[in-house]
Design an enzyme around this catalytic site. Sequence first.
Site, mmCIF file in Angstrom:
data_model
loop_
_atom_site.group_PDB
_atom_site.id
_atom_site.type_symbol
_atom_site.label_atom_id
_atom_site.label_comp_id
_atom_site.label_asym_id
_atom_site.label_seq_id
_atom_site.Cartn_x
_atom_site.Cartn_y
_atom_site.Cartn_z
ATOM 1 N N ASP A 701 33.063 54.326 37.000
ATOM 2 C CA ASP A 701 34.001 55.012 36.098
ATOM 3 C C ASP A 701 34.773 56.069 36.874
ATOM 4 O O ASP A 701 34.610 57.263 36.652
ATOM 5 C CB ASP A 701 33.239 55.633 34.919
ATOM 6 N N GLU A 710 40.342 49.721 35.180
ATOM 7 C CA GLU A 710 41.669 49.969 34.624
ATOM 8 C C GLU A 710 41.623 49.762 33.109
ATOM 9 O O GLU A 710 40.605 49.334 32.548
ATOM 10 C CB GLU A 710 42.711 49.044 35.272
HETATM 11 O O1 9MR Z 1 44.444 41.565 35.028
HETATM 12 C C1 9MR Z 1 44.940 41.082 36.264
HETATM 13 C C2 9MR Z 1 43.875 40.258 36.932
HETATM 14 O O2 9MR Z 1 43.618 39.087 36.178
HETATM 15 C C3 9MR Z 1 44.304 39.890 38.346
HETATM 16 O O3 9MR Z 1 43.220 39.276 39.009
HETATM 17 C C4 9MR Z 1 44.709 41.159 39.107
HETATM 18 C C5 9MR Z 1 45.196 40.882 40.521
HETATM 19 O O4 9MR Z 1 46.373 40.177 40.534
HETATM 20 O O5 9MR Z 1 45.748 41.815 38.406
HETATM 21 C C6 9MR Z 1 45.362 42.245 37.144
HETATM 22 O O6 9MR Z 1 46.429 42.833 36.526
HETATM 23 C C7 9MR Z 1 46.875 44.100 36.981
HETATM 24 C C8 9MR Z 1 48.342 43.940 37.333
HETATM 25 O O7 9MR Z 1 48.452 43.145 38.465
HETATM 26 C C9 9MR Z 1 49.062 45.260 37.489
HETATM 27 N N1 9MR Z 1 48.868 46.091 36.335
HETATM 28 C C10 9MR Z 1 47.464 46.352 36.086
HETATM 29 C C11 9MR Z 1 46.717 45.073 35.822
HETATM 30 C C12 9MR Z 1 45.260 45.325 35.469
HETATM 31 O O8 9MR Z 1 44.502 45.768 36.540
#
Ligand code: 9MR
Length: 843
Positions: A701, A710
């Site tokens: 965390d 996130e």
């Molecule tokens: O949620 C997304 C995850 O499925 C992917 O593996 C990852 C890497 O490409 O990206 C995550 O999405 C992020 C996005 O790329 C940017 N904004 C924040 C998202 C959540 O971490």
Amino acid sequence: MGRRLVLIAVAALAATCVTPAAARADEPEQIRNGTFDTTAEPWWHTANLAFDISSGRLCSDVPAGTVNPWDAIIGLDGIPLVKDETYAFKFFATGTPAKTAKALIQLPVDPWTQYLAANPELSVSGNTYTYTFTSPVDIPNAQVAFQLGGSATAWRFCLDDVSLKGGAEPDVYKPDTGPRVRVNQVAYLPKGPKNATVVTTSETALPWKLERGGAVVAEGTTKPRGLDASSGQNVHSIDFGSYTTAGTGFTLTADGETSRPFDISATAYERLKADALKFYYTQRSGLAIDDGLRPGYGRPAGHVGVSPNQGDTEVPCQPGVCDYTLDVSGGWYDAGDHGKYVVNGGISVAQVMSAFERTKNAPTARPIPGLEIPESSDRVPDVLNEARWEQSFLLKMQRPDGMVHHKIHDENWTGLPLLPHLDPQKRELHPVSTAATLNLAATAAQAARVFAPYDARYAATNLDAARKAWKAAKANPAVYASPNDGNGGGTYSDDNVTDEFYWAAAELYITTGETEFREYVLDSPLHTDDVFAERGFNWGSVAALGRLDLATVPNALPGRDAVRRSVLAAGDKYLGIIDGFAYGSPYNPDTYEWGSNSQVLNNIVVLGAAYDISGAEKYRDGALQGMDYLFGRNALNISYVTGYGEVHSRNQHSRWYARQLNPDLPNPPAGTVAGGPNSSIQDPVAQAKLRGCKPQFCYIDDIESWATNELTINWNAPLAWASAFAADQGDGSAPAPGQCKVAYTVHGSWASGFTAQVTVRNTGTTAINGWALKWSFLGGQKAGNTWNATVSQDGATVVAKNRSYNKKIPPGQTVTFGFTGTNPLGANPAPDLFTLNGAACAR
Ligand code: 9MR
């Protein structure tokens, strides 16, 4: 903190007689001039700073009004790092007045990969800070950087005794997991399942007791479950479901440990049902957040073309991509960044709309409460008002030819904290993609039916956009977003869009009933494939969204029974996972992925849908058990939802809920779910602290752990659906079955009207004396002239009441009434759900 952790590691090693190697005296010092006795050389600073070494420390005034952390830097270059070597980085620093700075060891050029990222909280009197990290690379020229920007007011920074030495023991991060008895820290439903997990070395069953107010209210023995691979722990499970009395402050004790307190309550999820959706208002772009509506969260509008923002009212494309600009203001920020991505916005708004559609079609569903948003006083349900904020943004991303831009975000990544209205980066539209185009086709088709009763024009606009998007995608079926287009925003790349085609066709079919879409659905191999993976569905794999809606939203698809059975089969698969997993979640693969909590939630959604379809309690119990995992019955003994449970996530990665970095900012609002354990630990904080973690332990965390912690719009959407489902179960008793069966027949239909006849049979053994029959239309149908009943309508929901002469329905008898209706939009299927005097009729 770093120092304490290093000491723990040393002590552990000493106890097993291994020579401790931390900060070995013979390791060479990698910092040239860390003491500043006579000179500041070879340290450097950005032009807005100036060195002063007169006190024997390296000091600098930091001017007021810097925005990004890197707007003021003190650095040192040319530091060699050896791959897999563990280093101790140590320094003394002060901040006057107190401030949080950033201490980084990183690649000195774009993409500035961080090998160590720390946020020392500086005080006026000063502290010595020690951090350890293991270099993932061999590099001759790493950079030490103290980033000091991001403060509106001026302050003074001083630094001394900077040291970097190899040969350190790797940092041993030991999360505080509290008592070894793990429960849902929020609540269990009185008549619902109640399960807990005990971490123990015992191989044999142990006694447990449930206590309240000092009294033992239930007792039993645990069930040994052996080694749990997701945590590396030996565990037992406890089933105390036979205790059904509501109350607060229960604890469960086993193996000498007492759980955190919890409630047994019929209203356990009531507040979360609203909070999980209230989350979206403070994610809004393009609107000032009203502090009156969200005390502590008010902020100016982000990205409305007011400096220092550079958009989103007139956004150009990336160089060479297009020669126009678009107004793409509004929508929700995706996550902790300021990007807005159509493929992720799509699944999010779809699931929020589905939480609403569930209230029309599921026997146990109750209305979703008001969300305290600016639109709350209109006559539209707030859940739709909130969805509209995003859907209207998605519409703006469509080009006149029907194709839809994949995403819009900053040209370069920004640091934390950074409020939306202060983001100075250039905003850019990225190329169109088939996936984004089909996301719009799907969500606009769904929006057309859910908004139809409230705003016919908005519904029509959406249906036009959906049709246009569908045509454009058919003409351009393989335009993929690049997996390399990830500077300043996520890539959200996806090179298989068969699932997006299936989802879009399903939504267009449900809304319009048209042959083209029906045939597409029936011909798609995905229609009969198992689209419910063990890992769950997500933004890149959306066939399940289409399948769930075909199963739960009324439509006349041939073979719909098989569609519904496929959801039950998926429910059975997830129940199997729950049964085999001592922590009871419906998600437990060998490795946990980015956003694993949302995969848990999406599997809960499938279980919930299976219950809505079948009424079989095992599915409802599975869904509720999944919630237990998220609210504390897990290896870390943490609730992953802010504001819920004794110990919960609160430092999710966000540029504006960045309280961990700036005490003037808030934590994420109550009802925000954290991404959760991620075996791949892609960020430097997770890499420094969690290396080698068992899946459930791959979470921290910490605001900088963007790969494990996130918050996002697509993770809160299934939380909203699932918490509404859980709240709607009340105390967990099965709903009383209605004593009715309804035959609903559309007799004649013409351009935009129809006649329907409804026959209600009393299937019970007692007479019905006065009746009110309730159902919801799929879309914008309106009931007009009625015979043999009095009809009133609110939105899509209709209530038909008896007339004085047909008030009584004796057992086995029927009454028949009818009405003429208008149908401006398309499909006009018989409703799936009728409730008579509040109880659902047999299907
Ligand atoms: O949620 C997304 C995850 O499925 C992917 O593996 C990852 C890497 O490409 O990206 C995550 O999405 C992020 C996005 O790329 C940017 N904004 C924040 C998202 C959540 O971490």
